[in-house]
Design a protein around this motif. Structure first.
Motif, mmCIF file in Angstrom:
data_model
loop_
_atom_site.group_PDB
_atom_site.id
_atom_site.type_symbol
_atom_site.label_atom_id
_atom_site.label_comp_id
_atom_site.label_asym_id
_atom_site.label_seq_id
_atom_site.Cartn_x
_atom_site.Cartn_y
_atom_site.Cartn_z
ATOM 1 N N LEU A 216 9.105 -10.621 -4.353
ATOM 2 C CA LEU A 216 8.790 -9.196 -4.289
ATOM 3 C C LEU A 216 7.311 -8.983 -3.996
ATOM 4 N N SER A 217 7.018 -7.897 -3.305
ATOM 5 C CA SER A 217 5.642 -7.462 -3.101
ATOM 6 C C SER A 217 5.654 -5.938 -3.066
ATOM 7 N N SER A 218 4.495 -5.351 -2.815
ATOM 8 C CA SER A 218 4.417 -3.894 -2.747
ATOM 9 C C SER A 218 3.660 -3.489 -1.498
ATOM 10 N N VAL A 219 3.870 -2.257 -1.089
ATOM 11 C CA VAL A 219 3.162 -1.682 0.049
ATOM 12 C C VAL A 219 2.418 -0.458 -0.462
ATOM 13 N N ARG A 220 1.086 -0.576 -0.546
ATOM 14 C CA ARG A 220 0.218 0.492 -1.069
ATOM 15 C C ARG A 220 0.612 0.898 -2.493
ATOM 16 N N GLU A 221 1.323 0.050 -3.200
ATOM 17 C CA GLU A 221 1.838 0.361 -4.532
ATOM 18 C C GLU A 221 2.694 1.624 -4.515
ATOM 19 N N GLU A 222 3.232 1.956 -3.337
ATOM 20 C CA GLU A 222 4.118 3.101 -3.197
ATOM 21 C C GLU A 222 5.564 2.665 -2.961
ATOM 22 N N GLN A 223 5.744 1.559 -2.240
ATOM 23 C CA GLN A 223 7.078 1.072 -1.917
ATOM 24 C C GLN A 223 7.193 -0.408 -2.277
ATOM 25 N N LEU A 224 8.430 -0.859 -2.423
ATOM 26 C CA LEU A 224 8.694 -2.273 -2.652
ATOM 27 C C LEU A 224 8.909 -2.983 -1.321
ATOM 28 N N SER A 242 11.273 -0.842 1.147
ATOM 29 C CA SER A 242 12.097 0.251 0.635
ATOM 30 C C SER A 242 11.713 1.571 1.295
ATOM 31 N N SER A 243 12.687 2.456 1.419
ATOM 32 C CA SER A 243 12.423 3.819 1.887
ATOM 33 C C SER A 243 12.323 4.781 0.709
ATOM 34 N N LYS A 244 12.924 4.395 -0.405
ATOM 35 C CA LYS A 244 12.865 5.189 -1.629
ATOM 36 C C LYS A 244 13.026 4.245 -2.803
ATOM 37 N N VAL A 245 12.215 4.436 -3.829
ATOM 38 C CA VAL A 245 12.349 3.595 -5.012
ATOM 39 C C VAL A 245 11.930 4.375 -6.246
ATOM 40 N N SER A 275 4.814 -16.334 -2.228
ATOM 41 C CA SER A 275 4.395 -14.951 -2.457
ATOM 42 C C SER A 275 3.805 -14.409 -1.155
ATOM 43 N N PHE A 276 3.818 -13.092 -0.996
ATOM 44 C CA PHE A 276 3.439 -12.531 0.297
ATOM 45 C C PHE A 276 2.882 -11.128 0.139
ATOM 46 N N PHE A 277 2.275 -10.635 1.223
ATOM 47 C CA PHE A 277 1.887 -9.235 1.293
ATOM 48 C C PHE A 277 2.119 -8.736 2.709
ATOM 49 N N VAL A 278 2.264 -7.432 2.826
ATOM 50 C CA VAL A 278 2.527 -6.792 4.111
ATOM 51 C C VAL A 278 1.249 -6.130 4.601
ATOM 52 N N ASP A 279 0.838 -6.455 5.818
ATOM 53 C CA ASP A 279 -0.307 -5.812 6.459
ATOM 54 C C ASP A 279 0.245 -4.798 7.453
ATOM 55 N N GLU A 280 0.347 -3.550 7.009
ATOM 56 C CA GLU A 280 0.995 -2.519 7.828
ATOM 57 C C GLU A 280 0.258 -2.249 9.136
ATOM 58 N N TRP A 325 0.555 -23.678 -7.960
ATOM 59 C CA TRP A 325 1.067 -23.020 -6.763
ATOM 60 C C TRP A 325 0.207 -21.803 -6.444
ATOM 61 N N PRO A 326 -0.143 -21.608 -5.189
ATOM 62 C CA PRO A 326 -0.944 -20.432 -4.822
ATOM 63 C C PRO A 326 -0.131 -19.156 -5.006
ATOM 64 N N LEU A 327 -0.831 -18.079 -5.266
ATOM 65 C CA LEU A 327 -0.179 -16.793 -5.515
ATOM 66 C C LEU A 327 -1.032 -15.694 -4.907
ATOM 67 N N VAL A 328 -0.387 -14.709 -4.289
ATOM 68 C CA VAL A 328 -1.110 -13.566 -3.736
ATOM 69 C C VAL A 328 -0.478 -12.277 -4.241
ATOM 70 N N CYS A 329 -1.316 -11.280 -4.488
ATOM 71 C CA CYS A 329 -0.866 -9.954 -4.906
ATOM 72 C C CYS A 329 -1.519 -8.909 -4.009
ATOM 73 N N SER A 330 -0.744 -7.930 -3.605
ATOM 74 C CA SER A 330 -1.331 -6.794 -2.902
ATOM 75 C C SER A 330 -2.350 -6.124 -3.812
ATOM 76 N N TYR A 331 -3.368 -5.521 -3.203
ATOM 77 C CA TYR A 331 -4.439 -4.943 -4.021
ATOM 78 C C TYR A 331 -4.893 -3.608 -3.457
ATOM 79 N N VAL A 332 -4.949 -2.620 -4.328
ATOM 80 C CA VAL A 332 -5.606 -1.355 -4.022
ATOM 81 C C VAL A 332 -6.613 -1.108 -5.136
ATOM 82 N N PRO A 333 -7.835 -0.713 -4.811
ATOM 83 C CA PRO A 333 -8.880 -0.597 -5.831
ATOM 84 C C PRO A 333 -8.506 0.378 -6.936
#
Length: 338
Positions: A216-224, A242-245, A275-280, A325-333
């Motif tokens: 699992l990851s997040s997109v702008r902490e708004e969507q999964l 996700s389109s709605k969550v 682990s992954f992140f999405v670069d929109e 194991w390496p791990l990445v998390c999406s980040y918004v300040p």
């Protein structure tokens, strides 16, 4: 008129236009501005939206038992991922992190201590447990909306600790309990920190099998966002957003990425890594894992996957310990103190 007398909506409009490095200095302009930057969750969300428009991209990674704030640049022909900050509190080693609204709950390597870190402000706070920690403990970080967004830590015992936070709640992969030797259906569960309860089972856009990679990851902490990779060749990897969550329902857009990984790297991402992140802004997905090979030749690596067969790899540096194991998390300040 003094700068501190400006209307608050005008102040927020100006502050939202500043890059993060300038925003840190702006906190000390006056007490009123500092209160806005450090205590207002609504301003945080507004600022994060503007940062996305400016195409600022940062993530948090665990590499070699250390936690880094990383700058991501996928615009150049040769993508780069570089450290710009580090959690350096008493020199402790970190084995895992759980994030929520730009704050990170870090578990020490010996699994006996927890520390919350805000990469934006550099603030840290050690979490005191009411009783002793257990190696099987799993954690989640969230907040209660009814009580001025007060932070909470969920602690429980389980064999699976891959979870994702969105708007103060936590989402987990879960599996139907079935007879020994059989495989249950995988689904999502949400823990609501306000009601302190689990919601109903939430469907996933695929049906996996034992040994598949699920992340699992997040997109702008708004969507999964969910990554699924088959355990058998050609190791097809798919990503949905996700389109709605919400705690009681989730719906998914069509597949945003589908790639056969065998001709690219020749292996399946590990179920404990991957682990992954999405670069929109670049329509790309970045997966973090290790290379494969002989001991002392294995390295942490970022694999960049995009449209029309785009593929690049970014070496993240040092040799990777076999158990780290390496791990990445999406980040918004996060501008909020805790």
């Amino acid at each position: 008129m003094m700068i501190s007398d400006l209307p608050m909506d005008m102040v927020e409009e100006v502050l939202c236009k500043l890059p993060m490095t300038s925003l840190r200095r702006a906190r000390f302009t006056c007490r009123r501005w500092n209160n806005t930057l450090s205590k207002d969750w609504s301003f945080t969300r507004k600022y994060n939206g503007e940062a996305a428009k400016r195409k600022e991209s940062q993530v948090v990674m665990v590499l070699e038992y250390k936690v880094y704030l990383m700058s991501v640049n996928l615009h150049n022909p040769s993508p780069s991922i570089e450290p710009i900050g580090k959690l350096d509190d008493a020199g402790v080693d970190i084995i895992n992190v759980f994030h929520c609204q730009g704050l990170f709950l870090c578990v020490t390597k010996d699994r006996t201590r927890l520390v919350v870190w805000n990469p934006f402000s550099g603030q840290t706070r050690w979490v005191q447990s009411r009783d002793s920690y257990d190696i099987r403990d799993r954690y989640a970080l969230g907040y209660e909306k009814k009580n001025n967004y007060s932070l909470k830590v969920l602690r429980f015992v389980d064999d699976y600790d891959r979870n994702l936070k969105r708007r103060g709640n936590t989402y987990w992969f879960a599996e139907n309990k079935v007879a020994p030797g059989k495989i249950g259906r995988v689904f999502l569960l949400c823990f609501n920190f306000t009601t302190e309860s689990f919601g109903p089972r939430l469907r996933l856009p695929f049906r996996g099998h034992y040994g598949d990679t699920l992340t699992l990851s997040s997109v702008r902490e708004e969507q999964l966002a969910v990554l699924f990779q088959e355990c058998a060749p050609p190791y097809t990897l798919k990503v949905w957003i996700s389109s709605k969550v919400c705690p009681n329902a989730v719906s998914w857009n069509k597949v945003v990425l589908s790639v056969d990984m065998r001709p690219l790297i020749g292996f399946q991402f590990h179920c404990f890594a991957g682990s992954f992140f999405v670069d929109e802004k670049n329509n790309a997905v970045v997966v973090i894992d290790k290379t494969r090979g002989l001991p002392f030749t294995i390295r942490n690596m970022a694999y960049v996957l995009g449209e029309n067969g785009y593929f690049k790899s970014v070496d993240l540096g040092d040799f990777a310990p076999m158990k780290c194991w390496p791990l990445v998390c999406s980040y918004v300040p996060s501008l909020v103190k805790f």
